[in-house]
Design a protein around this motif. Structure first.
Motif, PDB file in Angstrom:
ATOM      1  N   PRO A 131      24.016  55.830  40.633  1.00 33.77           N
ATOM      2  CA  PRO A 131      24.269  56.973  41.561  1.00 33.77           C
ATOM      3  C   PRO A 131      25.606  56.810  42.856  1.00 33.77           C
ATOM      4  CG  PRO A 131      22.136  56.192  41.995  1.00 33.77           C
ATOM      5  CD  PRO A 131      22.554  55.217  40.737  1.00 33.77           C
ATOM      6  N   MET A 132      26.226  55.519  42.560  1.00 32.57           N
ATOM      7  CA  MET A 132      27.505  55.493  43.005  1.00 32.57           C
ATOM      8  C   MET A 132      28.478  55.523  42.078  1.00 32.57           C
ATOM      9  SD  MET A 132      26.873  54.316  46.233  1.00 32.57           S
ATOM     10  CE  MET A 132      28.129  53.412  46.598  1.00 32.57           C
ATOM     11  N   SER A 133      28.313  56.160  40.962  1.00 31.64           N
ATOM     12  CA  SER A 133      29.569  56.338  40.074  1.00 31.64           C
ATOM     13  C   SER A 133      30.331  57.542  40.597  1.00 31.64           C
ATOM     14  CB  SER A 133      29.092  56.828  38.609  1.00 31.64           C
ATOM     15  OG  SER A 133      29.898  57.332  37.908  1.00 31.64           O
ATOM     16  N   HIS A 134      31.767  57.340  40.602  1.00 37.69           N
ATOM     17  CA  HIS A 134      32.717  58.270  41.214  1.00 37.69           C
ATOM     18  C   HIS A 134      32.846  58.319  42.540  1.00 37.69           C
ATOM     19  CE1 HIS A 134      33.587  59.258  36.983  1.00 37.69           C
ATOM     20  NE2 HIS A 134      32.227  59.746  36.831  1.00 37.69           N
ATOM     21  N   ALA A 135      31.745  57.529  43.349  1.00 36.35           N
ATOM     22  CA  ALA A 135      31.724  57.517  44.743  1.00 36.35           C
ATOM     23  C   ALA A 135      32.848  57.088  45.419  1.00 36.35           C
ATOM     24  CB  ALA A 135      30.469  56.949  45.159  1.00 36.35           C
ATOM     25  N   HIS A 136      33.440  57.403  46.374  1.00 38.24           N
ATOM     26  CA  HIS A 136      34.741  56.731  47.251  1.00 38.24           C
ATOM     27  C   HIS A 136      34.304  56.798  48.645  1.00 38.24           C
ATOM     28  CE1 HIS A 136      36.966  56.840  43.682  1.00 38.24           C
ATOM     29  NE2 HIS A 136      36.601  58.085  43.506  1.00 38.24           N
ATOM     30  N   VAL A 137      33.435  55.824  48.989  1.00 37.48           N
ATOM     31  CA  VAL A 137      32.930  55.730  50.510  1.00 37.48           C
ATOM     32  C   VAL A 137      33.890  54.790  51.366  1.00 37.48           C
ATOM     33  CG1 VAL A 137      30.984  55.081  51.933  1.00 37.48           C
ATOM     34  CG2 VAL A 137      30.783  56.071  49.590  1.00 37.48           C
ATOM     35  N   ARG A 138      34.486  55.189  52.363  1.00 34.23           N
ATOM     36  CA  ARG A 138      35.165  54.382  53.169  1.00 34.23           C
ATOM     37  C   ARG A 138      34.210  53.836  54.386  1.00 34.23           C
ATOM     38  NH1 ARG A 138      39.129  57.507  53.791  1.00 34.23           N
ATOM     39  NH2 ARG A 138      38.512  58.441  55.594  1.00 34.23           N
ATOM     40  N   VAL A 139      34.158  52.423  54.593  1.00 35.58           N
ATOM     41  CA  VAL A 139      33.328  52.046  55.634  1.00 35.58           C
ATOM     42  C   VAL A 139      34.458  51.344  56.531  1.00 35.58           C
ATOM     43  CG1 VAL A 139      31.486  50.303  56.206  1.00 35.58           C
ATOM     44  CG2 VAL A 139      31.716  51.772  54.000  1.00 35.58           C
ATOM     45  N   VAL A 140      34.293  51.611  57.956  1.00 33.56           N
ATOM     46  CA  VAL A 140      34.966  50.998  59.035  1.00 33.56           C
ATOM     47  C   VAL A 140      33.992  50.238  59.783  1.00 33.56           C
ATOM     48  CG1 VAL A 140      36.733  52.553  58.532  1.00 33.56           C
ATOM     49  CG2 VAL A 140      35.146  53.140  60.462  1.00 33.56           C
ATOM     50  N   SER A 141      34.678  49.268  60.625  1.00 36.51           N
ATOM     51  CA  SER A 141      33.994  48.477  61.715  1.00 36.51           C
ATOM     52  C   SER A 141      34.905  48.149  62.651  1.00 36.51           C
ATOM     53  CB  SER A 141      33.331  46.887  61.200  1.00 36.51           C
ATOM     54  OG  SER A 141      32.424  47.349  60.038  1.00 36.51           O
ATOM     55  N   GLY A 142      34.480  47.868  63.868  1.00 35.12           N
ATOM     56  CA  GLY A 142      35.658  47.522  64.964  1.00 35.12           C
ATOM     57  C   GLY A 142      34.714  47.287  66.260  1.00 35.12           C
ATOM     58  N   ASN A 143      35.838  47.341  67.243  1.00 30.56           N
ATOM     59  CA  ASN A 143      34.917  46.686  68.549  1.00 30.56           C
ATOM     60  C   ASN A 143      34.750  47.967  69.472  1.00 30.56           C
ATOM     61  OD1 ASN A 143      37.864  47.646  68.745  1.00 30.56           O
ATOM     62  ND2 ASN A 143      38.080  46.199  70.458  1.00 30.56           N
ATOM     63  N   TYR A 144      33.776  48.787  68.838  1.00 25.58           N
ATOM     64  CA  TYR A 144      33.341  49.977  69.383  1.00 25.58           C
ATOM     65  C   TYR A 144      32.538  50.027  70.608  1.00 25.58           C
ATOM     66  CZ  TYR A 144      35.133  52.211  65.211  1.00 25.58           C
ATOM     67  OH  TYR A 144      35.787  52.524  63.830  1.00 25.58           O
ATOM     68  N   ILE A 145      31.865  48.664  70.931  1.00 26.98           N
ATOM     69  CA  ILE A 145      30.978  48.533  71.822  1.00 26.98           C
ATOM     70  C   ILE A 145      31.397  47.656  72.750  1.00 26.98           C
ATOM     71  CG2 ILE A 145      28.346  47.870  72.200  1.00 26.98           C
ATOM     72  CD1 ILE A 145      28.796  50.311  70.251  1.00 26.98           C
ATOM     73  N   THR A 146      31.440  47.788  74.321  1.00 24.75           N
ATOM     74  CA  THR A 146      31.419  47.085  75.129  1.00 24.75           C
ATOM     75  C   THR A 146      30.224  46.784  75.678  1.00 24.75           C
ATOM     76  OG1 THR A 146      33.340  48.384  75.765  1.00 24.75           O
ATOM     77  CG2 THR A 146      32.283  46.892  77.591  1.00 24.75           C
ATOM     78  N   ALA A 147      29.962  45.363  75.907  1.00 21.91           N
ATOM     79  CA  ALA A 147      28.691  44.818  76.253  1.00 21.91           C
ATOM     80  C   ALA A 147      28.585  44.277  77.598  1.00 21.91           C
ATOM     81  CB  ALA A 147      28.143  43.929  75.228  1.00 21.91           C
ATOM     82  N   ARG A 148      27.130  43.879  78.168  1.00 20.20           N
ATOM     83  CA  ARG A 148      27.437  43.209  79.420  1.00 20.20           C
ATOM     84  C   ARG A 148      26.145  42.233  79.256  1.00 20.20           C
ATOM     85  NH1 ARG A 148      22.896  44.676  82.402  1.00 20.20           N
ATOM     86  NH2 ARG A 148      21.866  46.715  81.897  1.00 20.20           N
ATOM     87  N   PRO A 149      26.174  41.110  80.209  1.00 24.18           N
ATOM     88  CA  PRO A 149      24.979  40.329  80.128  1.00 24.18           C
ATOM     89  C   PRO A 149      23.694  40.847  80.488  1.00 24.18           C
ATOM     90  CG  PRO A 149      26.436  39.604  81.781  1.00 24.18           C
ATOM     91  CD  PRO A 149      27.141  40.722  80.852  1.00 24.18           C
ATOM     92  N   VAL A 150      22.642  40.497  79.838  1.00 24.63           N
ATOM     93  CA  VAL A 150      21.148  40.895  80.295  1.00 24.63           C
ATOM     94  C   VAL A 150      21.124  40.124  81.804  1.00 24.63           C
ATOM     95  CG1 VAL A 150      18.903  40.178  80.277  1.00 24.63           C
ATOM     96  CG2 VAL A 150      20.113  41.267  78.067  1.00 24.63           C
ATOM     97  N   GLY A 151      21.697  38.953  81.798  1.00 25.81           N
ATOM     98  CA  GLY A 151      21.851  38.312  83.132  1.00 25.81           C
ATOM     99  C   GLY A 151      20.509  37.596  83.387  1.00 25.81           C
ATOM    100  N   VAL A 152      20.072  37.409  84.784  1.00 32.12           N
ATOM    101  CA  VAL A 152      19.056  36.486  85.156  1.00 32.12           C
ATOM    102  C   VAL A 152      17.681  37.261  85.538  1.00 32.12           C
ATOM    103  CG1 VAL A 152      18.017  34.765  86.722  1.00 32.12           C
ATOM    104  CG2 VAL A 152      20.484  34.573  85.987  1.00 32.12           C
ATOM    105  N   ILE A 153      16.590  37.136  84.825  1.00 34.63           N
ATOM    106  CA  ILE A 153      15.560  38.072  85.042  1.00 34.63           C
ATOM    107  C   ILE A 153      14.168  36.906  85.412  1.00 34.63           C
ATOM    108  CG2 ILE A 153      13.907  39.540  83.908  1.00 34.63           C
ATOM    109  CD1 ILE A 153      16.038  40.593  82.097  1.00 34.63           C
ATOM    110  N   GLU A 154      13.810  37.286  86.590  1.00 33.37           N
ATOM    111  CA  GLU A 154      12.699  36.483  86.993  1.00 33.37           C
ATOM    112  C   GLU A 154      13.096  34.969  87.016  1.00 33.37           C
ATOM    113  OE1 GLU A 154       9.369  37.550  85.029  1.00 33.37           O
ATOM    114  OE2 GLU A 154       9.247  39.726  86.110  1.00 33.37           O
ATOM    115  N   GLY A 155      14.366  34.675  87.079  1.00 37.49           N
ATOM    116  CA  GLY A 155      14.634  33.324  87.339  1.00 37.49           C
ATOM    117  C   GLY A 155      15.205  32.655  86.060  1.00 37.49           C
ATOM    118  N   VAL A 156      15.070  33.539  84.953  1.00 30.52           N
ATOM    119  CA  VAL A 156      15.507  33.102  83.554  1.00 30.52           C
ATOM    120  C   VAL A 156      16.945  33.545  83.210  1.00 30.52           C
ATOM    121  CG1 VAL A 156      15.029  33.061  81.088  1.00 30.52           C
ATOM    122  CG2 VAL A 156      13.237  32.857  82.736  1.00 30.52           C
TER     123      VAL A 156
END
Length: 449
Positions: A131-156
């Motif tokens: 099924p991948m014959s003649h397929a030309h698939v371009r895959v990209v990754s990157g720093n698309y996601i900005t995250a924050r810490p979950v932090g402290v929950i109930e003292g943890v």
């Protein structure tokens, strides 16, 4: 010397050919409906561990070639756990919110890197006769996601466990607008350069909401959600999904995914799907067939019975034309349908119109004719005709109609089973009597509402 035998063509199987053509025609409306739409497809590291990656990549490549815009989100829990085990760390990640210390974060980075390379390599296949014959698939990754810490929950303090703060929607859209498949790993980064371990489910949901995706698809290792009869529950309204989670009877994995699917739909994603990854071709079957094979969560039930609009004329013509050609229905023509479009109702599933019916009232005699009751043959046998009938009856009652009649040449028994009784031309409204086509010799059936 004997001559070489003349090669003969393989015998043609007419039934096989007919099934292929019928299937291709059935799929066409979904191809049209989803071309240019964005799907977010999420899967855990369990899928890769089970050896199901190559088959999935082939199916996703096919969907991409049909014009579906794809964002993939992978998980990595079993791979992270394996890294922890190899380093002699006894802690193991399970489902749900858990602490990520410095050592576990390094394992998460290593696992994400390896999985990303494996997935990119799978998309780079191009062997002949696959099924991948003649397929030309371009895959990209990157720093698309900005995250924050979950932090402290109930003292943890959850340390390096994070949550999605922001999705770079503009950059993601730019990538998929230019034909790339975007691949996201379950890691996010803060403006200060810190890395955080993210939940695959939270990441996929946040991205789908930010992109206003048409579909969020979770491929899970959990069992299918079943109804009280033991059948796969193919469609859940969001409120029903929430109630199911609240009951506490689902396994932990299904509950987590279903909760995120519900959240995505609540925040604007059109459809969220849960599909077992061990089902060969599960994504294709879920997306390109009427009932699918997994569980779909929607804001409300997906089979929508609504008043027809001018944009539905082409679909209505396609539905009724075969029945006009074989004499089951009176020939109307496109112009007649356009003139009477406000009298029509349509049944729609996931953007595909599969049934219609029309209501012609004779208000002075509190009667109405139901005409053009039609369901696509591929949708018949599932009660769709009954839904249309109930919808038309409801419309008639709302208009003050107390008797509904139909004229039929071939479907008398269907109407008799649903409470219609045979009448005569003399029982019809006066205006209808004067326009009755005696050459068709249609039978008259009437139902009191």
């Amino acid at each position: 010397m004997n001559a070489a035998p003349t090669p003969t063509a393989a015998p043609v199987d007419p039934d096989l050919n007919a099934r292929f053509v019928r299937w291709f025609r059935e799929v066409a409306p979904y191809v049209h409906a989803f071309r240019g739409k964005t799907f977010v497809v999420a899967f855990g590291g369990e899928l890769v561990q089970a050896g199901a990656l190559n088959v999935l990549i082939q199916d996703l490549s096919l969907m991409s070639s049909l014009g579906v815009r794809l964002v993939l989100v992978h998980g990595s829990r079993p791979q992270v756990n394996e890294q922890l085990r190899l380093k002699g760390i006894s802690f193991q990640f399970d489902r749900g919110l858990q602490i990520t210390d410095a050592a576990a974060l390094e394992c998460a980075k290593e696992a994400a890197g390896e999985l990303r390379l494996d997935i990119e390599a799978a998309f780079s296949q191009g062997l002949p006769n696959t099924p991948m014959s003649h397929a030309h698939v371009r895959v990209v990754s990157g720093n698309y996601i900005t995250a924050r810490p979950v932090g402290v929950i109930e003292g943890v303090d959850f340390r390096h466990t994070g949550m999605v703060r922001k999705v770079d929607t503009e950059a993601l859209k730019h990538a998929i607008d230019h034909g790339s498949i975007v691949l996201l790993s379950p890691l996010g980064f803060s403006p200060t350069g810190e890395a955080f371990n993210l939940s695959m489910e939270d990441l996929a949901t946040s991205v789908a909401v930010a992109l206003r995706a048409e579909k969020l698809i979770f491929l899970t290792d959990a069992p299918s959600i079943v109804d009280k009869d033991g059948n796969v529950d193919t469609e859940l309204a969001r409120e029903d999904a929430d109630a199911l989670v609240a009951q506490g009877e689902l396994d932990a994995g299904t509950a987590v995914v279903l909760r995120h699917a519900s959240r995505a739909v609540k925040l604007g994603v059109a459809r969220a799907h849960l599909i077992p990854f061990d089902l060969d071709g599960g994504v294709l079957l879920e997306v390109f067939t009427h009932d699918g094979v997994g569980t779909m969560v929607v804001e409300d039930t997906l089979d929508d019975l609504r008043a027809a609009t001018i944009d539905d004329i082409g679909a209505i013509v396609q539905l009724i034309e075969p029945l006009e050609n074989d004499g089951t229905l009176v020939r109307r023509g496109r112009g007649s349908i356009e003139r009477d479009i406000e009298k029509f109702s349509v049944a729609e599933h996931d953007g595909v119109i599969y049934g219609c019916a029309a209501l012609y009232p004779y208000a002075g005699e509190k009667m109405a004719e139901m005409a053009c009751l039609t369901v696509n043959p591929q949708w018949q046998g599932e009660g769709e005709g009954d839904k249309l009938l109930r919808h038309i009856e409801s419309r008639a009652r709302a208009a003050g109609i107390n008797r509904l009649f139909v004229l039929t040449t071939r479907t008398a028994h269907w109407f008799i089973k649903r409470g219609f009784v045979q009448g005569s031309v003399a029982d019809l409204p006066k205006d209808k009597q004067s326009h009755y086509d005696r050459s068709r010799n249609s039978q008259v059936f009437i139902k009191r509402l």
